[in-house]
Write a protein that holds these residues in place. Structure first.
Motif, PDB file in Angstrom:
ATOM      1  N   PHE A  90       0.861  -1.177   0.000  1.00 19.75           N
ATOM      2  CA  PHE A  90       0.000   0.000   0.000  1.00 19.75           C
ATOM      3  C   PHE A  90       0.904   1.236   0.000  1.00 19.75           C
ATOM      4  CE2 PHE A  90      -2.732  -3.283   1.546  1.00 19.75           C
ATOM      5  CZ  PHE A  90      -4.041  -2.906   1.272  1.00 19.75           C
ATOM      6  N   PRO A  91       1.182   1.856  -1.142  1.00 16.43           N
ATOM      7  CA  PRO A  91       2.127   2.983  -1.164  1.00 16.43           C
ATOM      8  C   PRO A  91       1.594   4.238  -0.494  1.00 16.43           C
ATOM      9  CG  PRO A  91       1.155   2.650  -3.336  1.00 16.43           C
ATOM     10  CD  PRO A  91       0.724   1.486  -2.496  1.00 16.43           C
ATOM     11  N   MET A  92       0.269   4.457  -0.525  1.00 16.09           N
ATOM     12  CA  MET A  92      -0.337   5.669   0.044  1.00 16.09           C
ATOM     13  C   MET A  92       0.416   6.904  -0.464  1.00 16.09           C
ATOM     14  SD  MET A  92      -2.700   4.099   1.640  1.00 16.09           S
ATOM     15  CE  MET A  92      -3.517   5.382   2.586  1.00 16.09           C
ATOM     16  N   TYR A  93       0.553   6.978  -1.770  1.00 16.20           N
ATOM     17  CA  TYR A  93       1.338   8.024  -2.418  1.00 16.20           C
ATOM     18  C   TYR A  93       0.396   8.975  -3.148  1.00 16.20           C
ATOM     19  CZ  TYR A  93       4.926  10.137  -5.407  1.00 16.20           C
ATOM     20  OH  TYR A  93       5.757  11.018  -6.050  1.00 16.20           O
ATOM     21  N   GLY A  94       0.320  10.233  -2.689  1.00 19.47           N
ATOM     22  CA  GLY A  94      -0.579  11.188  -3.320  1.00 19.47           C
ATOM     23  C   GLY A  94      -2.009  10.676  -3.290  1.00 19.47           C
ATOM     24  N   GLU A  95      -2.637  10.613  -4.457  1.00 25.97           N
ATOM     25  CA  GLU A  95      -4.003  10.116  -4.563  1.00 25.97           C
ATOM     26  C   GLU A  95      -4.063   8.598  -4.726  1.00 25.97           C
ATOM     27  OE1 GLU A  95      -5.928  12.210  -7.760  1.00 25.97           O
ATOM     28  OE2 GLU A  95      -6.713  13.716  -6.376  1.00 25.97           O
ATOM     29  N   ASP A  96      -2.923   7.956  -4.758  1.00 30.18           N
ATOM     30  CA  ASP A  96      -2.903   6.510  -4.955  1.00 30.18           C
ATOM     31  C   ASP A  96      -3.164   5.799  -3.629  1.00 30.18           C
ATOM     32  OD1 ASP A  96      -2.550   3.902  -5.666  1.00 30.18           O
ATOM     33  OD2 ASP A  96      -0.706   4.236  -6.799  1.00 30.18           O
ATOM     34  N   ALA A  97      -4.400   5.358  -3.442  1.00 34.51           N
ATOM     35  CA  ALA A  97      -4.775   4.569  -2.268  1.00 34.51           C
ATOM     36  C   ALA A  97      -4.909   3.099  -2.642  1.00 34.51           C
ATOM     37  CB  ALA A  97      -6.084   5.086  -1.686  1.00 34.51           C
ATOM     38  N   GLY A  98      -4.246   2.711  -3.727  1.00 38.34           N
ATOM     39  CA  GLY A  98      -4.342   1.346  -4.205  1.00 38.34           C
ATOM     40  C   GLY A  98      -3.429   0.393  -3.464  1.00 38.34           C
ATOM     41  N   PHE A  99      -3.459  -0.852  -3.876  1.00 35.02           N
ATOM     42  CA  PHE A  99      -2.648  -1.912  -3.279  1.00 35.02           C
ATOM     43  C   PHE A  99      -2.091  -2.756  -4.417  1.00 35.02           C
ATOM     44  CE2 PHE A  99      -7.112  -2.838  -3.458  1.00 35.02           C
ATOM     45  CZ  PHE A  99      -7.196  -4.082  -4.057  1.00 35.02           C
ATOM     46  N   TYR A 100      -0.890  -3.285  -4.216  1.00 30.91           N
ATOM     47  CA  TYR A 100      -0.179  -3.908  -5.321  1.00 30.91           C
ATOM     48  C   TYR A 100       0.625  -5.114  -4.846  1.00 30.91           C
ATOM     49  CZ  TYR A 100      -1.154   0.703  -7.258  1.00 30.91           C
ATOM     50  OH  TYR A 100      -1.781   1.846  -7.666  1.00 30.91           O
ATOM     51  N   ILE A 111      13.646 -18.510  -0.942  1.00 30.39           N
ATOM     52  CA  ILE A 111      14.069 -17.311  -1.662  1.00 30.39           C
ATOM     53  C   ILE A 111      12.881 -16.378  -1.837  1.00 30.39           C
ATOM     54  CG2 ILE A 111      15.071 -16.439  -3.809  1.00 30.39           C
ATOM     55  CD1 ILE A 111      16.370 -19.202  -4.122  1.00 30.39           C
ATOM     56  N   CYS A 112      13.116 -15.099  -1.624  1.00 34.15           N
ATOM     57  CA  CYS A 112      12.067 -14.091  -1.753  1.00 34.15           C
ATOM     58  C   CYS A 112      12.130 -13.436  -3.131  1.00 34.15           C
ATOM     59  CB  CYS A 112      12.238 -13.029  -0.666  1.00 34.15           C
ATOM     60  SG  CYS A 112      11.014 -11.714  -0.763  1.00 34.15           S
ATOM     61  N   LEU A 113      10.982 -13.340  -3.796  1.00 34.83           N
ATOM     62  CA  LEU A 113      10.922 -12.724  -5.119  1.00 34.83           C
ATOM     63  C   LEU A 113      10.344 -11.310  -5.087  1.00 34.83           C
ATOM     64  CD1 LEU A 113       9.874 -15.629  -7.499  1.00 34.83           C
ATOM     65  CD2 LEU A 113      12.129 -14.872  -6.771  1.00 34.83           C
ATOM     66  N   LYS A 114      10.188 -10.748  -3.921  1.00 35.41           N
ATOM     67  CA  LYS A 114       9.751  -9.357  -3.816  1.00 35.41           C
ATOM     68  C   LYS A 114      10.890  -8.452  -4.266  1.00 35.41           C
ATOM     69  CE  LYS A 114       8.367  -5.908  -0.363  1.00 35.41           C
ATOM     70  NZ  LYS A 114       8.116  -5.677   1.078  1.00 35.41           N
ATOM     71  N   ASP A 115      10.648  -7.623  -5.292  1.00 40.11           N
ATOM     72  CA  ASP A 115      11.718  -6.779  -5.815  1.00 40.11           C
ATOM     73  C   ASP A 115      11.278  -5.342  -6.079  1.00 40.11           C
ATOM     74  OD1 ASP A 115      10.101  -7.264  -7.987  1.00 40.11           O
ATOM     75  OD2 ASP A 115      11.699  -7.952  -9.318  1.00 40.11           O
ATOM     76  N   ILE A 116      10.122  -4.943  -5.550  1.00 42.46           N
ATOM     77  CA  ILE A 116       9.679  -3.550  -5.639  1.00 42.46           C
ATOM     78  C   ILE A 116       9.609  -2.987  -4.227  1.00 42.46           C
ATOM     79  CG2 ILE A 116       7.740  -2.029  -6.203  1.00 42.46           C
ATOM     80  CD1 ILE A 116       7.141  -3.824  -8.569  1.00 42.46           C
ATOM     81  N   ASP A 117      10.396  -1.950  -3.964  1.00 40.86           N
ATOM     82  CA  ASP A 117      10.509  -1.399  -2.617  1.00 40.86           C
ATOM     83  C   ASP A 117      10.041   0.045  -2.504  1.00 40.86           C
ATOM     84  OD1 ASP A 117      11.710  -3.739  -1.431  1.00 40.86           O
ATOM     85  OD2 ASP A 117      13.545  -3.227  -2.505  1.00 40.86           O
ATOM     86  N   ASN A 118       9.734   0.700  -3.628  1.00 43.20           N
ATOM     87  CA  ASN A 118       9.311   2.096  -3.551  1.00 43.20           C
ATOM     88  C   ASN A 118       8.391   2.425  -4.722  1.00 43.20           C
ATOM     89  OD1 ASN A 118      11.007   3.078  -5.870  1.00 43.20           O
ATOM     90  ND2 ASN A 118      12.664   2.420  -4.496  1.00 43.20           N
ATOM     91  N   TYR A 119       7.805   3.612  -4.669  1.00 44.52           N
ATOM     92  CA  TYR A 119       6.785   3.969  -5.652  1.00 44.52           C
ATOM     93  C   TYR A 119       7.370   4.191  -7.045  1.00 44.52           C
ATOM     94  CZ  TYR A 119       2.290   5.736  -7.231  1.00 44.52           C
ATOM     95  OH  TYR A 119       1.088   5.890  -7.888  1.00 44.52           O
ATOM     96  N   ASN A 120       8.591   4.696  -7.125  1.00 39.88           N
ATOM     97  CA  ASN A 120       9.216   4.875  -8.434  1.00 39.88           C
ATOM     98  C   ASN A 120       9.366   3.541  -9.154  1.00 39.88           C
ATOM     99  OD1 ASN A 120       9.437   7.650  -8.351  1.00 39.88           O
ATOM    100  ND2 ASN A 120      11.473   7.630  -7.426  1.00 39.88           N
ATOM    101  N   GLU A 121       9.754   2.511  -8.406  1.00 35.82           N
ATOM    102  CA  GLU A 121       9.874   1.184  -9.007  1.00 35.82           C
ATOM    103  C   GLU A 121       8.511   0.659  -9.439  1.00 35.82           C
ATOM    104  OE1 GLU A 121      13.836  -0.273  -6.494  1.00 35.82           O
ATOM    105  OE2 GLU A 121      11.845  -1.053  -5.984  1.00 35.82           O
ATOM    106  N   LEU A 122       7.485   0.941  -8.649  1.00 34.61           N
ATOM    107  CA  LEU A 122       6.136   0.528  -9.028  1.00 34.61           C
ATOM    108  C   LEU A 122       5.690   1.247 -10.294  1.00 34.61           C
ATOM    109  CD1 LEU A 122       3.532  -1.054  -8.270  1.00 34.61           C
ATOM    110  CD2 LEU A 122       2.798   0.998  -7.038  1.00 34.61           C
ATOM    111  N   MET A 123       5.956   2.539 -10.382  1.00 37.57           N
ATOM    112  CA  MET A 123       5.571   3.304 -11.566  1.00 37.57           C
ATOM    113  C   MET A 123       6.237   2.770 -12.825  1.00 37.57           C
ATOM    114  SD  MET A 123       5.440   7.252 -10.195  1.00 37.57           S
ATOM    115  CE  MET A 123       4.942   7.862 -11.794  1.00 37.57           C
ATOM    116  N   SER A 124       7.457   2.272 -12.694  1.00 34.95           N
ATOM    117  CA  SER A 124       8.174   1.774 -13.869  1.00 34.95           C
ATOM    118  C   SER A 124       7.500   0.553 -14.479  1.00 34.95           C
ATOM    119  CB  SER A 124       9.626   1.440 -13.503  1.00 34.95           C
ATOM    120  OG  SER A 124       9.685   0.284 -12.677  1.00 34.95           O
ATOM    121  N   THR A 125       6.653  -0.136 -13.713  1.00 30.76           N
ATOM    122  CA  THR A 125       5.940  -1.301 -14.237  1.00 30.76           C
ATOM    123  C   THR A 125       4.687  -0.908 -15.008  1.00 30.76           C
ATOM    124  OG1 THR A 125       4.507  -1.618 -12.298  1.00 30.76           O
ATOM    125  CG2 THR A 125       6.713  -2.620 -12.232  1.00 30.76           C
TER     126      THR A 125
END
Length: 358
Positions: free
Chosen positions: A122-132, A157-171
């Motif tokens: 849940f990034p809670m970034y600006g108007e983004d109240a979504g979940f990913y 092994i953990c496959l989580k590789d997105i840690d911030n909103y910029n990385e999420l936006m790149s997808t």
């Protein structure tokens, strides 16, 4: 939603340190295997985890998932192959349905939902109240548990590789504002090297438009798969990709949710028959569809010339969250490339946008 190229071996190496206190190496994972049946065993009483003998077996499962066209087909295959395993993709799908049907605009409702699905991002970034799902490769999300873990060759092994909103936006999965339609109407020159590219030439983005407690937008782009070594339209394969996105209003902003939509329309292609848009979708907040369209190939002054002509497009979307039909009209600029006639054009396909031809 733009797909991100994913190398399982590289991603596993990169994300182990951030998700686990252990430091398992990949060197002891044999790449030679008879691919035995993968077992669904429990890493603990509470959290099941899939066990793969080695990277080859894991990649075989991932390849099978990639070969399926819809989320429904992928879920059905995973459930039949690994009975009783609940992946993070299953959790995400449940969250989408609950957000659509049960979460209202009160703070209590949203926070209870956020706590229930707290393994999601849940990034809670600006108007983004979504979940990913914080993974660049959503196909791999069908093979990891709620903690993003999978066991390969005896290593968790953990496959989580997105840690911030910029990385999420790149997808391409994040919510972001585009108040004006973004459209480039020029011929774009692209290079010729790759066998698969997610976007070439100008893209269309209507921008978010609000209808009461819903927001929607339509995106379109070209994707390339292969070319046939012959002049004309014969055998060449490229894709016209549509993407309908929608969000639901919450007290903290706009959230993704589960819903249905259908898209109809026409893409006028100079020199050949029109492309008819016709698709129906249910599920997550990005309804994507690919249509095959031709690429025009000619020979001119000693060069093979590959041209995707300018497209005149219209679409009508029927979306469950908005009472009225949504209409879109746009022109998508052309894209072209050329290479010497002496080149082995059978292996030539377009890659990334290189510049604008004036």
């Amino acid at each position: 939603m733009k797909k991100t190229t994913f190398s399982a071996a590289i991603s596993l190496i990169l994300c182990v340190a951030s998700c686990s206190s252990d430091d398992p190496t990949m060197s002891n994972l044999s790449m030679e295997s008879n691919v035995p049946t993968t077992k669904n065993t429990r890493g603990s009483e509470e959290t099941p985890i899939l066990h793969f003998t080695d990277m080859l077996e894991f990649n075989n499962a991932l390849t099978r998932i990639r070969s399926l066209n819809s989320s429904k087909e992928k879920i059905e295959w995973v459930h039949s192959t690994y009975p009783e395993f609940n992946s993070v993709q299953d959790i995400y799908n449940s969250a989408m349905i609950e957000m659509e049907n049960e979460v209202d605009e009160t703070e209590e409702s949203y926070l209870n939902f956020k706590e229930k699905f707290n393994t999601l991002y849940f990034p809670m970034y600006g108007e983004d109240a979504g979940f990913y799902i914080p993974m660049s490769d959503l196909d791999a999300a069908y093979l990891v548990n709620e903690n993003y873990m999978v066991n390969i060759g005896g290593n968790d092994i953990c496959l989580k590789d997105i840690d911030n909103y910029n990385e999420l936006m790149s997808t391409g999965r994040a919510y972001y504002e585009m108040p004006q339609p973004m459209l480039t109407g020029t011929m774009v020159e692209f290079s010729l090297s790759s066998t698969d590219i997610n976007s070439v030439g100008p893209e269309y983005d209507s921008g978010w438009v609000q209808y009461d407690k819903r927001k929607v937008k339509l995106k379109a782009r070209r994707r390339f798969v292969s070319f046939s070594p012959a002049p004309g339209f014969n055998g060449s394969k490229s894709l016209f990709h549509t993407e309908f996105c929608f969000r639901k209003k919450t007290i903290f902003g706009w959230s993704n949710s589960d819903s249905t939509s259908s898209i109809s329309g026409t893409v006028k292609i100079p020199g050949t028959h029109d492309l008819q848009l016709n698709s129906s979708h249910s599920g997550t907040s990005s309804h994507d569809y690919d249509y095959e369209i031709p690429v025009f190939i000619t020979v001119s002054n000693g060069y093979w010339v590959y041209t995707c002509p300018e497209l005149t497009c219209n679409a009508t979307v029927l979306y469950r969250g908005v009472a009225q039909a949504l209409t879109y009209n746009w022109i998508m600029g052309g894209a072209y490339a050329k290479t010497p006639y002496s080149a082995n054009h059978a292996t030539i396909v377009p890659c990334i946008e290189q510049g604008v031809n004036n």
